[in-house]
Design a protein around this motif. Structure first.
Motif, PDB file in Angstrom:
ATOM      1  N   ALA A  37       0.840  -1.197   0.000  1.00  0.00           N
ATOM      2  CA  ALA A  37       0.000   0.000   0.000  1.00  0.00           C
ATOM      3  C   ALA A  37       0.876   1.248   0.000  1.00  0.00           C
ATOM      4  CB  ALA A  37      -0.916   0.004   1.223  1.00  0.00           C
ATOM      5  N   ARG A  38       0.545   2.189  -0.851  1.00  0.00           N
ATOM      6  CA  ARG A  38       1.314   3.444  -0.905  1.00  0.00           C
ATOM      7  C   ARG A  38       1.222   4.217   0.406  1.00  0.00           C
ATOM      8  NH1 ARG A  38       3.764   3.906  -5.511  1.00  0.00           N
ATOM      9  NH2 ARG A  38       2.833   3.126  -7.407  1.00  0.00           N
ATOM     10  N   ASN A  39       0.110   4.066   1.133  1.00  0.00           N
ATOM     11  CA  ASN A  39      -0.056   4.790   2.395  1.00  0.00           C
ATOM     12  C   ASN A  39       0.493   4.006   3.595  1.00  0.00           C
ATOM     13  OD1 ASN A  39      -1.936   2.803   2.892  1.00  0.00           O
ATOM     14  ND2 ASN A  39      -3.682   4.183   3.094  1.00  0.00           N
ATOM     15  N   GLY A  40       1.077   2.823   3.363  1.00  0.00           N
ATOM     16  CA  GLY A  40       1.677   2.050   4.441  1.00  0.00           C
ATOM     17  C   GLY A  40       0.718   1.142   5.203  1.00  0.00           C
ATOM     18  N   ASP A  41      -0.553   1.054   4.787  1.00  0.00           N
ATOM     19  CA  ASP A  41      -1.532   0.231   5.517  1.00  0.00           C
ATOM     20  C   ASP A  41      -1.236  -1.264   5.460  1.00  0.00           C
ATOM     21  OD1 ASP A  41      -2.906   2.398   6.426  1.00  0.00           O
ATOM     22  OD2 ASP A  41      -4.722   2.053   5.234  1.00  0.00           O
ATOM     23  N   PHE A  42      -0.642  -1.746   4.375  1.00  0.00           N
ATOM     24  CA  PHE A  42      -0.296  -3.163   4.296  1.00  0.00           C
ATOM     25  C   PHE A  42       0.874  -3.374   3.348  1.00  0.00           C
ATOM     26  CE2 PHE A  42      -3.907  -2.547   1.353  1.00  0.00           C
ATOM     27  CZ  PHE A  42      -3.367  -2.982   0.150  1.00  0.00           C
ATOM     28  N   ASP A  43       1.550  -4.482   3.553  1.00  0.00           N
ATOM     29  CA  ASP A  43       2.654  -4.892   2.687  1.00  0.00           C
ATOM     30  C   ASP A  43       2.695  -6.418   2.740  1.00  0.00           C
ATOM     31  OD1 ASP A  43       4.838  -4.968   1.034  1.00  0.00           O
ATOM     32  OD2 ASP A  43       6.262  -4.264   2.538  1.00  0.00           O
ATOM     33  N   VAL A  44       2.071  -7.044   1.759  1.00  0.00           N
ATOM     34  CA  VAL A  44       1.929  -8.495   1.729  1.00  0.00           C
ATOM     35  C   VAL A  44       2.898  -9.055   0.689  1.00  0.00           C
ATOM     36  CG1 VAL A  44       0.309 -10.393   1.324  1.00  0.00           C
ATOM     37  CG2 VAL A  44      -0.513  -8.243   2.313  1.00  0.00           C
ATOM     38  N   THR A  45       3.680 -10.060   1.091  1.00  0.00           N
ATOM     39  CA  THR A  45       4.612 -10.713   0.165  1.00  0.00           C
ATOM     40  C   THR A  45       4.039 -12.072  -0.217  1.00  0.00           C
ATOM     41  OG1 THR A  45       6.489  -9.606   1.173  1.00  0.00           O
ATOM     42  CG2 THR A  45       6.970 -11.565  -0.142  1.00  0.00           C
ATOM     43  N   MET A  46       4.022 -12.361  -1.523  1.00  0.00           N
ATOM     44  CA  MET A  46       3.490 -13.620  -2.021  1.00  0.00           C
ATOM     45  C   MET A  46       4.565 -14.393  -2.775  1.00  0.00           C
ATOM     46  SD  MET A  46       0.235 -11.465  -2.805  1.00  0.00           S
ATOM     47  CE  MET A  46       1.410 -10.239  -3.104  1.00  0.00           C
ATOM     48  N   PRO A  47       4.959 -15.543  -2.252  1.00  0.00           N
ATOM     49  CA  PRO A  47       5.922 -16.378  -2.971  1.00  0.00           C
ATOM     50  C   PRO A  47       5.317 -16.875  -4.288  1.00  0.00           C
ATOM     51  CG  PRO A  47       5.668 -17.098  -0.690  1.00  0.00           C
ATOM     52  CD  PRO A  47       4.582 -16.112  -0.965  1.00  0.00           C
ATOM     53  N   PRO A  48       6.156 -17.338  -5.206  1.00  0.00           N
ATOM     54  CA  PRO A  48       5.648 -17.860  -6.479  1.00  0.00           C
ATOM     55  C   PRO A  48       4.660 -19.007  -6.268  1.00  0.00           C
ATOM     56  CG  PRO A  48       8.059 -17.774  -6.480  1.00  0.00           C
ATOM     57  CD  PRO A  48       7.606 -17.429  -5.102  1.00  0.00           C
ATOM     58  N   ARG A  67       6.404  -4.167  -5.077  1.00  0.00           N
ATOM     59  CA  ARG A  67       7.736  -3.575  -4.897  1.00  0.00           C
ATOM     60  C   ARG A  67       8.750  -4.133  -5.884  1.00  0.00           C
ATOM     61  NH1 ARG A  67       9.704  -5.399  -0.327  1.00  0.00           N
ATOM     62  NH2 ARG A  67       7.833  -6.365   0.487  1.00  0.00           N
ATOM     63  N   TYR A  68       8.583  -5.403  -6.285  1.00  0.00           N
ATOM     64  CA  TYR A  68       9.520  -6.023  -7.214  1.00  0.00           C
ATOM     65  C   TYR A  68       9.242  -5.628  -8.667  1.00  0.00           C
ATOM     66  CZ  TYR A  68       9.972  -9.021  -3.089  1.00  0.00           C
ATOM     67  OH  TYR A  68      10.130  -9.497  -1.821  1.00  0.00           O
ATOM     68  N   HIS A  69       8.001  -5.277  -8.952  1.00  0.00           N
ATOM     69  CA  HIS A  69       7.570  -4.931 -10.322  1.00  0.00           C
ATOM     70  C   HIS A  69       6.696  -3.682 -10.231  1.00  0.00           C
ATOM     71  CE1 HIS A  69       7.970  -9.362  -9.890  1.00  0.00           C
ATOM     72  NE2 HIS A  69       8.803  -9.164 -10.896  1.00  0.00           N
ATOM     73  N   PRO A  70       7.301  -2.499 -10.095  1.00  0.00           N
ATOM     74  CA  PRO A  70       6.560  -1.262  -9.820  1.00  0.00           C
ATOM     75  C   PRO A  70       5.497  -0.885 -10.856  1.00  0.00           C
ATOM     76  CG  PRO A  70       8.937  -0.900  -9.630  1.00  0.00           C
ATOM     77  CD  PRO A  70       8.731  -2.290 -10.140  1.00  0.00           C
ATOM     78  N   ASN A  71       5.543  -1.506 -12.036  1.00  0.00           N
ATOM     79  CA  ASN A  71       4.491  -1.217 -13.021  1.00  0.00           C
ATOM     80  C   ASN A  71       3.181  -1.931 -12.691  1.00  0.00           C
ATOM     81  OD1 ASN A  71       6.068   0.492 -14.541  1.00  0.00           O
ATOM     82  ND2 ASN A  71       6.843  -1.138 -15.852  1.00  0.00           N
ATOM     83  N   MET A  72       3.235  -2.882 -11.775  1.00  0.00           N
ATOM     84  CA  MET A  72       2.009  -3.555 -11.314  1.00  0.00           C
ATOM     85  C   MET A  72       1.329  -2.642 -10.302  1.00  0.00           C
ATOM     86  SD  MET A  72       3.326  -7.481 -10.715  1.00  0.00           S
ATOM     87  CE  MET A  72       1.744  -8.033 -10.076  1.00  0.00           C
ATOM     88  N   LYS A  73       0.167  -2.120 -10.650  1.00  0.00           N
ATOM     89  CA  LYS A  73      -0.545  -1.171  -9.791  1.00  0.00           C
ATOM     90  C   LYS A  73      -2.021  -1.514  -9.749  1.00  0.00           C
ATOM     91  CE  LYS A  73       2.521   2.473 -11.394  1.00  0.00           C
ATOM     92  NZ  LYS A  73       2.605   3.693 -12.157  1.00  0.00           N
ATOM     93  N   ALA A  74      -2.667  -1.189  -8.626  1.00  0.00           N
ATOM     94  CA  ALA A  74      -4.101  -1.424  -8.492  1.00  0.00           C
ATOM     95  C   ALA A  74      -4.655  -0.542  -7.380  1.00  0.00           C
ATOM     96  CB  ALA A  74      -4.377  -2.893  -8.213  1.00  0.00           C
ATOM     97  N   VAL A  75      -5.986  -0.561  -7.234  1.00  0.00           N
ATOM     98  CA  VAL A  75      -6.655   0.244  -6.210  1.00  0.00           C
ATOM     99  C   VAL A  75      -7.649  -0.645  -5.467  1.00  0.00           C
ATOM    100  CG1 VAL A  75      -8.158   2.209  -5.765  1.00  0.00           C
ATOM    101  CG2 VAL A  75      -6.447   2.345  -7.576  1.00  0.00           C
ATOM    102  N   LEU A  76      -7.632  -0.536  -4.153  1.00  0.00           N
ATOM    103  CA  LEU A  76      -8.554  -1.250  -3.284  1.00  0.00           C
ATOM    104  C   LEU A  76      -9.355  -0.205  -2.509  1.00  0.00           C
ATOM    105  CD1 LEU A  76      -9.474  -3.926  -1.988  1.00  0.00           C
ATOM    106  CD2 LEU A  76      -7.500  -3.785  -0.493  1.00  0.00           C
ATOM    107  N   THR A  77     -10.677  -0.187  -2.703  1.00  0.00           N
ATOM    108  CA  THR A  77     -11.542   0.750  -1.992  1.00  0.00           C
ATOM    109  C   THR A  77     -12.264  -0.014  -0.900  1.00  0.00           C
ATOM    110  OG1 THR A  77     -11.823   2.036  -4.020  1.00  0.00           O
ATOM    111  CG2 THR A  77     -13.395   2.444  -2.245  1.00  0.00           C
ATOM    112  N   ILE A  78     -12.015   0.397   0.354  1.00  0.00           N
ATOM    113  CA  ILE A  78     -12.543  -0.323   1.510  1.00  0.00           C
ATOM    114  C   ILE A  78     -13.573   0.557   2.226  1.00  0.00           C
ATOM    115  CG2 ILE A  78     -11.949  -1.531   3.646  1.00  0.00           C
ATOM    116  CD1 ILE A  78      -9.002  -1.537   2.495  1.00  0.00           C
ATOM    117  N   ALA A  79     -14.807   0.068   2.277  1.00  0.00           N
ATOM    118  CA  ALA A  79     -15.882   0.787   2.970  1.00  0.00           C
ATOM    119  C   ALA A  79     -15.900   0.363   4.435  1.00  0.00           C
ATOM    120  CB  ALA A  79     -17.221   0.462   2.316  1.00  0.00           C
ATOM    121  N   PRO A  80     -16.400   1.244   5.308  1.00  0.00           N
ATOM    122  CA  PRO A  80     -16.466   0.883   6.742  1.00  0.00           C
ATOM    123  C   PRO A  80     -17.382  -0.302   7.003  1.00  0.00           C
ATOM    124  CG  PRO A  80     -17.057   3.191   6.396  1.00  0.00           C
ATOM    125  CD  PRO A  80     -16.867   2.566   5.055  1.00  0.00           C
TER     126      PRO A  80
END
Length: 106
Positions: free
Chosen positions: A63-74, A93-106
């Motif tokens: 997450a760009r805002n620091g909320d999460f950082d999940v690492t996924m092995p192959p 982080r390994y492939h910076p062109n991979m981007k997405a958006v997650l919108t989380i409602a309360p």
């Protein structure tokens, strides 16, 4: 007529009128061919994200805002539970062109 005669009906009506809390959802986000799919996801606090890495190399969902950082092995799947509302842009982080958006409602 005895007042207790209507008690079971009253209890049934009361229980029927109570709101049933929504169940948390499980949402799948895949990484394949250096792409997050889907690229835009809506979810709610308490939902589980199932991060599925179908590539032969590791990825992250950072997450760009620091909320999460999940690492996924192959070729592995990792889960995380959403704890905070907001619109979160994330990337690999390994492939910076991979981007997405997650919108989380309360």
């Amino acid at each position: 007529m005895s007042p207790g005669r209507y008690l079971p009906i009253y209890i049934a009506l009361l229980l029927g009128a109570m709101a049933v809390p929504a169940q948390a959802a499980t949402i799948q986000i895949t990484m394949q061919d250096l792409v997050f799919a889907p690229a835009e996801v809506s979810a709610k606090v308490g939902d589980t994200i199932e991060w599925i890495n179908r590539d032969v190399f590791a990825h992250t969902a950072t997450a760009r805002n620091g909320d999460f950082d999940v690492t996924m092995p192959p070729k592995k799947t990792v889960t995380s539970v959403l704890k905070k509302a907001g619109a979160i842009e994330y990337y690999c982080r390994y492939h910076p062109n991979m981007k997405a958006v997650l919108t989380i409602a309360p």
